[in-house]
Design an enzyme around this catalytic site. Structure first.
Site, PDB file in Angstrom:
ATOM      1  N   ARG A   1      -0.489  11.767  10.422  1.00  0.00           N
ATOM      2  CA  ARG A   1       0.659  10.891  10.667  1.00  0.00           C
ATOM      3  C   ARG A   1       1.664  11.468  11.682  1.00  0.00           C
ATOM      4  NH1 ARG A   1       3.958   9.421   7.571  1.00  0.00           N
ATOM      5  NH2 ARG A   1       4.152   7.308   8.328  1.00  0.00           N
TER       6      ARG A   1
ATOM      7  N   CYS B   1      -6.616  23.430  17.851  1.00  0.00           N
ATOM      8  CA  CYS B   1      -6.281  23.749  19.238  1.00  0.00           C
ATOM      9  C   CYS B   1      -5.748  22.543  19.997  1.00  0.00           C
ATOM     10  CB  CYS B   1      -7.517  24.273  19.952  1.00  0.00           C
ATOM     11  SG  CYS B   1      -8.360  25.500  18.989  1.00  0.00           S
TER      12      CYS B   1
ATOM     13  N   GLY C   1       0.841  -1.190   0.000  1.00  0.00           N
ATOM     14  CA  GLY C   1       0.000   0.000   0.000  1.00  0.00           C
ATOM     15  C   GLY C   1       0.877   1.240   0.000  1.00  0.00           C
ATOM     16  N   ARG C   2       1.622   1.388   1.100  1.00  0.00           N
ATOM     17  CA  ARG C   2       2.422   2.584   1.300  1.00  0.00           C
ATOM     18  C   ARG C   2       3.409   2.839   0.164  1.00  0.00           C
ATOM     19  NH1 ARG C   2       3.336   4.805   6.301  1.00  0.00           N
ATOM     20  NH2 ARG C   2       2.731   2.852   7.262  1.00  0.00           N
TER      21      ARG C   2
HETATM   22  C1  LIG Z   1      -2.111  -2.319   5.903  1.00  0.00           C
HETATM   23  C2  LIG Z   1      -2.007  -3.617   5.267  1.00  0.00           C
HETATM   24  C3  LIG Z   1      -1.253  -3.775   4.094  1.00  0.00           C
HETATM   25  C4  LIG Z   1      -0.467  -2.658   3.465  1.00  0.00           C
HETATM   26  O1  LIG Z   1       0.658  -2.288   4.212  1.00  0.00           O
HETATM   27  P1  LIG Z   1       1.677  -1.211   3.595  1.00  0.00           P
HETATM   28  O2  LIG Z   1       2.637  -0.987   4.682  1.00  0.00           O
HETATM   29  O3  LIG Z   1       0.873  -0.011   3.284  1.00  0.00           O
HETATM   30  O4  LIG Z   1       2.291  -1.821   2.390  1.00  0.00           O
HETATM   31  C5  LIG Z   1      -1.257  -5.007   3.492  1.00  0.00           C
HETATM   32  N1  LIG Z   1      -1.949  -6.044   4.012  1.00  0.00           N
HETATM   33  C6  LIG Z   1      -2.670  -5.937   5.146  1.00  0.00           C
HETATM   34  C7  LIG Z   1      -3.408  -7.100   5.658  1.00  0.00           C
HETATM   35  C8  LIG Z   1      -2.719  -4.723   5.807  1.00  0.00           C
HETATM   36  O5  LIG Z   1      -3.431  -4.614   6.934  1.00  0.00           O
END
Ligand SMILES: *Cc1c(COP(=O)(O)O)cnc(C)c1O
Length: 421
Positions: A314, A346, A277-278
């Site tokens: 974050r 605030c 994802g990241r």
């Molecule tokens: C959050 C998550 C991901 C993605 O993690 P990244 O660090 O964003 O790559 C993949 N699989 C599961 C099950 C997650 O909870």
């Protein structure tokens, strides 16, 4: 690498000057680059070249449908963690057979919707979930394809809030009990066991924990096969980290990660899924904000900006660092000054950076938070009745608002006042 570069001293997103978008949309806003999204997806896809594989983008990182469709058109599947994400992925045009369903707390309704709509697999995280899934599948006259998420008890060496692979974490079943739980699954008529799932955490900057976890998965694969299970798919999760602080970090590349996967599980003949994802969305997005005031404090100067913790949580939540850059580059000769960069909310937690060196900045100047594409807009809220931050996508020399800023009327009229008032 990303596609947010200076040209003639002006930060551009691909071919579009950022100030042009700020004029059109107003600040703050998230800005994503199509080219960077596609590049990062391709890096993973190519890293698994030679293996039967599917890169399932973990859409919780950035779930705007325009982003999902961009990636799906390039061949990505999706990893979803709620039925809302499932429906959003479907709305973006992702077919059910390219969607895997993760998450520790799937409800009967969520399971039902995904089973009826079509799903690639459920990544089951507990025995009670397995029983519920079996019951719902039987009720619908379907057979649910499953992997079981195992917890390999590996220290991911990342921030505690995003580590998921230690035995004290709530995720998955202990790997030591896996054979027993697979035997139970194998006996349930509404389920078909197809593989193993593992995900040990997020923002990993070292490959060693992956190596350890995947080796354990390889060993388990052999054991489960010996027990009679048809293990043909391994979902290896996400978690590869990104360089939030460019000056001093260089996390492993997807290519090295792919080589590690081939080395640890490549010999098993399984179809491989990964769930990044990241690394796909993180550096493909920036948050653009405008300085409202430069306030001189007793011993420090504050840049008070129009973005706040409700737009990018974050730093407050994970003590995260984001590189922050001026949209208009200062001449090289200009001396940098330390600022505390803060939002208007605030809470003292509404602080993005302390004593950060920046060129001199004042009211009306634009700044950009790098690496804000993942876990940025998706975690935004309307705290302080601040409009939900808009999102913009750039593609070459074009840009489009992909989530508009709500009007105050829209926000306020979402409340309903009970009759008795
Ligand atoms: C959050 C998550 C991901 C993605 O993690 P990244 O660090 O964003 O790559 C993949 N699989 C599961 C099950 C997650 O909870």
């Amino acid at each position: 690498m990303d596609h947010f570069l200076y040209r003639n001293g002006v930060l551009h997103a691909e071919d579009v000057p950022v100030p042009e978008i700020a004029d059109a949309v107003g600040t703050p806003f998230y800005l994503y680059s199509t080219a960077t999204l596609l590049r990062h997806f391709a890096l993973f896809d190519e890293a698994l070249d030679g293996l039967d594989h599917l890169v399932c983008y973990a859409m919780k990182a950035a779930s705007n449908q325009a982003i999902l469709r961009t990636l799906a058109q390039a061949g990505a599947g999706m990893d979803v963690v709620s039925v809302g994400e499932y429906l959003r992925a479907r709305a973006a045009g992702v077919p059910g057979e390219r969607i895997v369903f993760s998450g520790v707390g799937k409800t009967a309704n969520e399971i039902r919707t995904a089973l009826e709509g079509g799903i690639r697999q459920f990544n089951v995280e507990s025995e009670p979930e397995m029983e519920l899934l079996n019951a719902v599948a039987l009720e619908l006259g379907k057979i649910a394809p499953i992997t079981i998420r195992v917890n390999p008890d590996v220290d991911a060496k990342t921030h505690a809030k995003i580590a998921t692979g230690k035995s004290e974490n709530k995720f998955g079943i202990p790997i030591a009990r896996a054979r027993e739980v697979y035997a139970m699954a194998g006996a349930m008529p509404g389920l078909v066991v197809i593989g193993i799932d593992v995900h040990i955490g997020s923002q990993l900057t070292d490959l060693a924990p992956f190596e350890l976890a995947y080796s354990k998965v390889a060993e388990l694969t052999e054991q489960l096969r010996a027990d009679g299970h048809d293990i043909r798919r391994l979902d290896l999760g996400g978690g590869l980290g990104i360089p939030y602080e460019r000056s001093n970090s260089a996390p492993p590349l997807p290519l090295e990660y792919g080589a590690l996967i081939k080395r640890t599980v490549g010999h098993l003949g399984c179809e491989i899924e990964i769930e990044p994802g990241r690394l796909i969305a993180g550096n493909a997005g920036i948050l653009v904000s405008e300085v409202i005031y430069m306030k001189s404090g007793e011993d420090r100067n504050f840049l008070i900006i129009d973005g706040a913790m409700n737009d990018l949580i974050r730093p407050a939540m994970y003590d995260a660092h984001h590189d922050i850059v001026p949209v208009i580059q200062a001449p090289a000769a200009v001396e940098q000054q330390p600022y505390d960069i803060v939002g208007p909310v605030c809470e003292s937690g509404d602080t993005f950076a302390r004593q950060r060196n920046m060129p001199p900045l004042g009211a009306g100047d634009l700044i950009a938070f790098r690496g804000a594409g993942a876990y940025g807009a998706v975690m935004a809220s309307e705290y302080n009745t601040r409009p939900l931050v808009p999102e913009v996508l750039v593609h070459g020399d074009q840009f489009a608002v992909i989530r508009p800023r709500p009007s105050f009327d829209e926000m306020i009229n979402r409340d309903t006042i009970p009759e008795w008032l």
